[in-house]
Design an enzyme around this catalytic site. Structure first.
Site, PDB file in Angstrom:
ATOM      1  N   LYS A  13       0.834  -1.204   0.000  1.00 44.87           N
ATOM      2  CA  LYS A  13       0.000   0.000   0.000  1.00 44.87           C
ATOM      3  C   LYS A  13       0.872   1.259   0.000  1.00 44.87           C
ATOM      4  O   LYS A  13       0.660   2.160  -0.799  1.00 44.87           O
ATOM      5  CB  LYS A  13      -0.902  -0.046   1.248  1.00 44.87           C
ATOM      6  CG  LYS A  13      -1.854   1.113   1.387  1.00 44.87           C
ATOM      7  CD  LYS A  13      -3.045   0.742   2.240  1.00 44.87           C
ATOM      8  CE  LYS A  13      -2.807   0.895   3.728  1.00 44.87           C
ATOM      9  NZ  LYS A  13      -2.718   2.293   4.178  1.00 44.87           N
ATOM     10  N   SER A  14       1.852   1.310   0.874  1.00 49.76           N
ATOM     11  CA  SER A  14       2.687   2.523   0.973  1.00 49.76           C
ATOM     12  C   SER A  14       3.425   2.780  -0.344  1.00 49.76           C
ATOM     13  O   SER A  14       3.523   3.928  -0.802  1.00 49.76           O
ATOM     14  CB  SER A  14       3.719   2.362   2.091  1.00 49.76           C
ATOM     15  OG  SER A  14       3.090   2.273   3.335  1.00 49.76           O
ATOM     16  N   ARG A  18       2.822   6.027  -3.162  1.00 48.35           N
ATOM     17  CA  ARG A  18       3.924   6.904  -3.557  1.00 48.35           C
ATOM     18  C   ARG A  18       4.159   6.852  -5.061  1.00 48.35           C
ATOM     19  O   ARG A  18       4.349   7.887  -5.711  1.00 48.35           O
ATOM     20  CB  ARG A  18       5.201   6.519  -2.791  1.00 48.35           C
ATOM     21  CG  ARG A  18       5.120   6.958  -1.322  1.00 48.35           C
ATOM     22  CD  ARG A  18       6.079   6.189  -0.445  1.00 48.35           C
ATOM     23  NE  ARG A  18       6.139   6.705   0.922  1.00 48.35           N
ATOM     24  CZ  ARG A  18       5.209   6.482   1.864  1.00 48.35           C
ATOM     25  NH1 ARG A  18       4.124   5.751   1.570  1.00 48.35           N
ATOM     26  NH2 ARG A  18       5.346   6.969   3.078  1.00 48.35           N
ATOM     27  N   GLY A  81      -5.299   8.071   5.342  1.00 51.79           N
ATOM     28  CA  GLY A  81      -4.413   9.063   5.952  1.00 51.79           C
ATOM     29  C   GLY A  81      -3.212   9.346   5.067  1.00 51.79           C
ATOM     30  O   GLY A  81      -2.748  10.484   4.979  1.00 51.79           O
ATOM     31  N   SER A 150       7.031   9.252  12.014  1.00 48.40           N
ATOM     32  CA  SER A 150       5.923   9.125  11.059  1.00 48.40           C
ATOM     33  C   SER A 150       6.417   9.303   9.636  1.00 48.40           C
ATOM     34  O   SER A 150       6.913  10.363   9.261  1.00 48.40           O
ATOM     35  CB  SER A 150       4.839  10.167  11.354  1.00 48.40           C
ATOM     36  OG  SER A 150       3.970  10.263  10.244  1.00 48.40           O
ATOM     37  N   GLN A 152       4.520   9.405   7.123  1.00 46.42           N
ATOM     38  CA  GLN A 152       3.601  10.297   6.403  1.00 46.42           C
ATOM     39  C   GLN A 152       4.041  11.742   6.584  1.00 46.42           C
ATOM     40  O   GLN A 152       4.038  12.521   5.631  1.00 46.42           O
ATOM     41  CB  GLN A 152       2.175  10.092   6.910  1.00 46.42           C
ATOM     42  CG  GLN A 152       1.641   8.713   6.546  1.00 46.42           C
ATOM     43  CD  GLN A 152       0.249   8.456   7.082  1.00 46.42           C
ATOM     44  OE1 GLN A 152      -0.296   9.256   7.829  1.00 46.42           O
ATOM     45  NE2 GLN A 152      -0.322   7.325   6.705  1.00 46.42           N
ATOM     46  N   ASP A 301       1.626  -0.933  12.292  1.00 45.36           N
ATOM     47  CA  ASP A 301       0.345  -1.395  11.757  1.00 45.36           C
ATOM     48  C   ASP A 301       0.031  -2.836  12.173  1.00 45.36           C
ATOM     49  O   ASP A 301      -1.095  -3.307  11.990  1.00 45.36           O
ATOM     50  CB  ASP A 301       0.341  -1.293  10.222  1.00 45.36           C
ATOM     51  CG  ASP A 301       0.358   0.165   9.756  1.00 45.36           C
ATOM     52  OD1 ASP A 301      -0.021   1.049  10.540  1.00 45.36           O
ATOM     53  OD2 ASP A 301       0.767   0.411   8.606  1.00 45.36           O
ATOM     54  N   LYS A 328      -4.738   6.182  14.742  1.00 42.52           N
ATOM     55  CA  LYS A 328      -4.849   5.438  13.479  1.00 42.52           C
ATOM     56  C   LYS A 328      -6.320   5.429  13.034  1.00 42.52           C
ATOM     57  O   LYS A 328      -7.112   6.231  13.507  1.00 42.52           O
ATOM     58  CB  LYS A 328      -4.292   4.019  13.663  1.00 42.52           C
ATOM     59  CG  LYS A 328      -2.787   3.993  13.936  1.00 42.52           C
ATOM     60  CD  LYS A 328      -2.009   4.503  12.749  1.00 42.52           C
ATOM     61  CE  LYS A 328      -0.515   4.543  13.022  1.00 42.52           C
ATOM     62  NZ  LYS A 328       0.234   5.182  11.945  1.00 42.52           N
ATOM     63  N   ARG A 332      -6.571   2.417  18.136  1.00 40.66           N
ATOM     64  CA  ARG A 332      -6.315   0.971  18.096  1.00 40.66           C
ATOM     65  C   ARG A 332      -5.900   0.385  19.438  1.00 40.66           C
ATOM     66  O   ARG A 332      -5.824  -0.838  19.548  1.00 40.66           O
ATOM     67  CB  ARG A 332      -5.281   0.638  17.009  1.00 40.66           C
ATOM     68  CG  ARG A 332      -5.871   0.681  15.619  1.00 40.66           C
ATOM     69  CD  ARG A 332      -4.905   0.189  14.548  1.00 40.66           C
ATOM     70  NE  ARG A 332      -5.529   0.243  13.236  1.00 40.66           N
ATOM     71  CZ  ARG A 332      -4.873   0.390  12.090  1.00 40.66           C
ATOM     72  NH1 ARG A 332      -3.554   0.511  12.093  1.00 40.66           N
ATOM     73  NH2 ARG A 332      -5.529   0.407  10.943  1.00 40.66           N
TER      74      ARG A 332
END
Ligand code: S3P
Length: 416
Positions: A13-14, A18, A81, A150, A152, A301, A328, A332
């Site tokens: 996913k990451s 990108r 996010g 982070s 992000q 995660d 998150k 969580r």
């Protein structure tokens, strides 16, 4: 009853987020082989279309033709996010006005961690929670030390730097996932990473990107569900192939090894900017451990899954320094504790983590609360009891893993 077989879980996913964003602002054509087409990455693809890039879906790849202008528009980031935070950084230096919205969960997640440093370098952003309103402006240099680990935040600041007037320096006391730094040079980005006094320092010079070819490996955060399942469901042995073996992403695999799980990593080989390998996990007796400090960002995660795995160990486990879990897709710490308690787990919430004691899983009615990773963790938990487990809102796993339930059934069925 065990899980057995070989599986290539969906792509990362990451890395997909990108590759889509970089391709959309790059000059020329970008081909992304084996992208993840889950809901979050679709939010990014749709965003880039609205901003003016061409994003075409073919059988096993996405082909993007970039644009050097970003059209003024409103963007729905859905549950993602990564889409909202990275796009905020990407857009602040373009000539246009943009509004970024999200679903109910995303609208509660803090964006100040991105907007505050971006404003420091001249960005014109309204709002520290969605909706975020951006009016493009001239950006200056920045030398910023990340207050939280982070990827992000790091990525948003770096992406703003592509169109700034001066250098971007990001100092990272605790290493978070590094896909942005690995992938930018492939697109012609001018970036340099050094270690100074034990702190990782990333320097980026402004400049445009050019199209590239990206091969996306399988997502270790998705493979983790089968690693966990194989470790704790009796008589299991699962091989996940072509998994991204980036050390900033496989903290959970290292945790399983520390707990005494049988893990073998084979055929490690390069795939583009990353290393991939085939990872096999088999059922073993696990011991409880303490998790904290620098190990946390590398499995952030996977911590919901750790709570479940720890409940099947022979001694108690503790997680600390994981306050980030509270911001998150759900809080969580709270949701993992309440839902696992319903299934009979002896687990206690702390401010920045939880303590879990060995407990058998029993049936019950639980809720995924719109959180994909919680849904998948609960589906793995359900394998440990013959009692019925009802998971409300189970389909939310499509956010990062379309077809998760089907893959789980396939691995389960093979031994019957
Ligand atoms: C991500 C970074 C992590 C992670 C998220 C994806 C990314 O968030 O939890 O699922 O692709 O950069 P933080 O950067 O907030 O830790």
């Amino acid at each position: 009853m065990g899980l057995t077989g070989r599986i290539r879980v969906p792509s990362d996913k990451s890395i997909t987020h990108r590759a889509v964003m970089f391709g959309a602002v790059a000059h020329g054509v970008t081909t992304i082989h084996d992208p993840l087409l889950g809901a979050d990455c679709r939010s990014t693809m749709e965003a880039m279309r609205r901003l003016g890039a061409t994003v075409e879906e073919r059988a096993d790849r996405v082909v993007i033709t970039g644009t050097d202008k970003m059209a003024s528009t409103t963007i729905d980031c859905g549950n993602s996010g990564t889409t909202m935070r990275l796009l905020t950084g990407l857009l602040v230096g373009y000539d246009g006005t943009y509004e970024l919205m999200g679903d109910e969960s995303l609208s509660k997640r803090p964006m100040g961690r991105v907007t505050v440093p971006l404003r420091e370098r001249g960005a014109n952003i309204e709002g520290d929670y969605a909706p975020i309103r951006i009016r493009g402006s001239e950006l200056g240099r920045i030398d910023y030390t990340l207050p939280v680990a982070s990827a992000q935040v790091k990525s948003a600041i770096l992406l703003a730097g592509l169109r700034a007037k001066g250098e971007t320096i990001v100092r990272e006391p605790m290493l978070s996932r590094d896909h942005t730094e690995r992938m930018l040079p492939l697109f012609g980005g001018r970036i340099d990473v050094t270690i100074e006094d034990g702190v990782r320092v990333i320097r980026l010079d402004p400049g445009g990107l050019k199209g590239a070819t990206v091969h996306v490996p399988a997502d270790p955060s998705s493979a983790a569900f089968f690693w966990a399942g194989a470790a704790i469901v009796p008589n299991s042995r699962v091989t996940t192939v072509d998994v991204c073996l980036n050390e900033t992403r496989i903290g959970f695999l290292r945790t399983l090894e520390r707990m005494g799980a049988s893990v073998s990593i084979e055929r490690a080989r390069p795939l583009g900017e990353e290393t991939v390998a085939d990872v096999t996990v088999s059922t073993s007796t696990l011991r409880g451990i303490e998790l904290g400090g620098e190990a946390i960002p590398h499995q952030i995660d996977e911590l919901p899954l750790f709570a479940l795995v720890a409940s099947q160990a022979t001694s108690p486990s503790t997680v600390r320094d994981a306050g980030e879990l509270r911001v998150k897709e759900t809080d969580r710490i709270r949701t993992v504790v309440t839902e696992l308690k319903t299934l009979g787990v002896d687990i206690e919430e702390t401010e920045d983590g939880f303590t879990v004691r060995p407990s058998p899983i029993r049936g019950g009615d639980v809720d995924a609360f719109g959180d994909h990773r919680l849904s998948m963790m609960l589906q793995i938990a359900a394998l440990l009891t013959d009692d019925p487990v009802h998971i409300h809102g189970m389909d939310v796993s499509d956010v990062s893993y379309p077809q998760f339930h089907q893959d789980l059934q396939r691995l389960g069925r093979e031994i019957e």
